[in-house]
Write an enzyme that holds these catalytic residues in place. Structure first.
Site, PDB file in Angstrom:
ATOM      1  N   GLU A  32     -10.053   3.222  -1.267  1.00 23.77           N
ATOM      2  CA  GLU A  32      -9.131   4.185  -0.635  1.00 23.77           C
ATOM      3  C   GLU A  32      -8.836   5.321  -1.609  1.00 23.77           C
ATOM      4  O   GLU A  32      -8.126   5.116  -2.595  1.00 23.77           O
ATOM      5  CB  GLU A  32      -7.803   3.495  -0.278  1.00 23.77           C
ATOM      6  CG  GLU A  32      -7.937   2.368   0.730  1.00 23.77           C
ATOM      7  CD  GLU A  32      -6.625   1.636   0.992  1.00 23.77           C
ATOM      8  OE1 GLU A  32      -6.559   0.942   2.016  1.00 23.77           O
ATOM      9  OE2 GLU A  32      -5.670   1.749   0.186  1.00 23.77           O
ATOM     10  N   HIS A  69       2.107  -2.006  -3.812  1.00 24.60           N
ATOM     11  CA  HIS A  69       3.178  -1.255  -3.136  1.00 24.60           C
ATOM     12  C   HIS A  69       4.461  -2.093  -3.131  1.00 24.60           C
ATOM     13  O   HIS A  69       5.564  -1.566  -3.240  1.00 24.60           O
ATOM     14  CB  HIS A  69       2.800  -0.952  -1.683  1.00 24.60           C
ATOM     15  CG  HIS A  69       1.828   0.175  -1.520  1.00 24.60           C
ATOM     16  ND1 HIS A  69       2.178   1.489  -1.716  1.00 24.60           N
ATOM     17  CD2 HIS A  69       0.530   0.188  -1.169  1.00 24.60           C
ATOM     18  CE1 HIS A  69       1.115   2.257  -1.479  1.00 24.60           C
ATOM     19  NE2 HIS A  69       0.099   1.490  -1.152  1.00 24.60           N
ATOM     20  N   ASP A  78       0.517   6.165  -2.109  1.00 25.79           N
ATOM     21  CA  ASP A  78      -0.541   6.740  -1.279  1.00 25.79           C
ATOM     22  C   ASP A  78      -0.234   8.219  -1.161  1.00 25.79           C
ATOM     23  O   ASP A  78       0.880   8.589  -0.721  1.00 25.79           O
ATOM     24  CB  ASP A  78      -0.533   6.132   0.133  1.00 25.79           C
ATOM     25  CG  ASP A  78      -0.867   4.646   0.138  1.00 25.79           C
ATOM     26  OD1 ASP A  78      -1.438   4.155  -0.845  1.00 25.79           O
ATOM     27  OD2 ASP A  78      -0.541   3.989   1.147  1.00 25.79           O
ATOM     28  N   HIS A 108      -5.036   5.866  -2.512  1.00 23.63           N
ATOM     29  CA  HIS A 108      -4.168   4.806  -3.070  1.00 23.63           C
ATOM     30  C   HIS A 108      -4.306   4.742  -4.586  1.00 23.63           C
ATOM     31  O   HIS A 108      -5.395   4.559  -5.129  1.00 23.63           O
ATOM     32  CB  HIS A 108      -4.534   3.448  -2.451  1.00 23.63           C
ATOM     33  CG  HIS A 108      -3.794   2.296  -3.068  1.00 23.63           C
ATOM     34  ND1 HIS A 108      -2.779   1.614  -2.417  1.00 23.63           N
ATOM     35  CD2 HIS A 108      -3.881   1.723  -4.295  1.00 23.63           C
ATOM     36  CE1 HIS A 108      -2.314   0.673  -3.221  1.00 23.63           C
ATOM     37  NE2 HIS A 108      -2.959   0.722  -4.364  1.00 23.63           N
TER      38      HIS A 108
HETATM   39 ZN   LIG Z   1      -1.780   2.175  -0.673  1.00 25.96          ZN
END
Ligand SMILES: [Zn+2]
Length: 218
Positions: A191, A126, A133, A194
């Site tokens: 995740e 990021h 995300d 992500h």
């Molecule tokens: Zn993320």
């Protein structure tokens, strides 16, 4: 309680700001962060880190905006247009994240949950403007599509290959992963929301606040 929490976060945030991001050697492309909704106004934003509705319990961004490096942003737009033909739109939770915020997340996360946050010594993708995300929403109702876990849940149901939950939730998640993968993104195994853009190694870790992005162009 909230004021107390915000006070602690502010102190940690100021402490994080005093520490510098890692120095990286090598050749990198010039940063070219673009605001996602400037490229595609059908993208829906839910920037939780600009609100208290995130795992820290307080806002950590000064503006509800999402930026990515231009090639990654263009790939998100392509994924959104394919999903649009199926009745879905992309719901964006986060894009570029200044390094000082990654440092803050690390400092406040308990040891056993650290797989859900990036180590500031390595930085997050990021921080390079190459991770996003996101989830899906229904174009017809504007409502968020059901997924096996909520965004940012530090749970096993957040894993990209989690086999629990309902069949529909897993199919929704797998559709998101399939379309994002087609356009050069890779899902993070812990995740489902992500995604890293394939060229993330070409961009350095940045610590520019949103207010200073493209400041010369304003
Ligand atoms: Zn993320």
């Amino acid at each position: 309680m909230r004021i107390y929490l915000q006070g602690i976060l502010l102190i940690l945030f100021l402490a994080s700001c005093a520490v510098k991001p890692p120095r990286e050697k090598g050749e990198f492309r010039n940063a070219d962060l673009v605001e996602l909704i400037k490229l595609d106004s059908t993208l829906k934003l839910d920037i939780r880190y600009a609100t208290a509705n995130n795992f820290t319990g307080a806002p950590v961004y000064e503006e509800a905006k999402a930026y990515l490096q231009r090639p990654a942003a263009e790939a998100v737009v392509k994924a959104d247009s394919v999903l649009g033909t199926m009745g879905y739109g992309l719901l964006i939770f986060d894009g570029y994240r200044p390094w000082s915020v990654t440092k803050l997340f690390w400092d406040i996360t308990p040891e056993k949950e650290k797989i859900f946050v990036a180590n500031p010594r390595e930085g997050s993708r990021h921080n390079r403007g190459c991770a996003v995300d996101l989830s899906l929403y229904y174009l017809s109702s504007g409502k968020e599509v059901e997924m096996p876990s909520a965004y940012d849940a530090a749970l096993e149901s957040a894993y990209a290959d989690y086999q629990g939950g309902t069949k529909e939730e897993r199919e929704n998640r797998d559709l998101l992963i399939q379309v994002m993968t087609r356009f050069g993104f890779q899902v993070y195994e812990y995740e489902w929301w992500h995604f890293d853009y394939k060229d993330w190694q070409s961009y350095r870790i940045l610590n520019i606040p949103f207010s200073e992005i493209n400041a010369d162009a304003k």
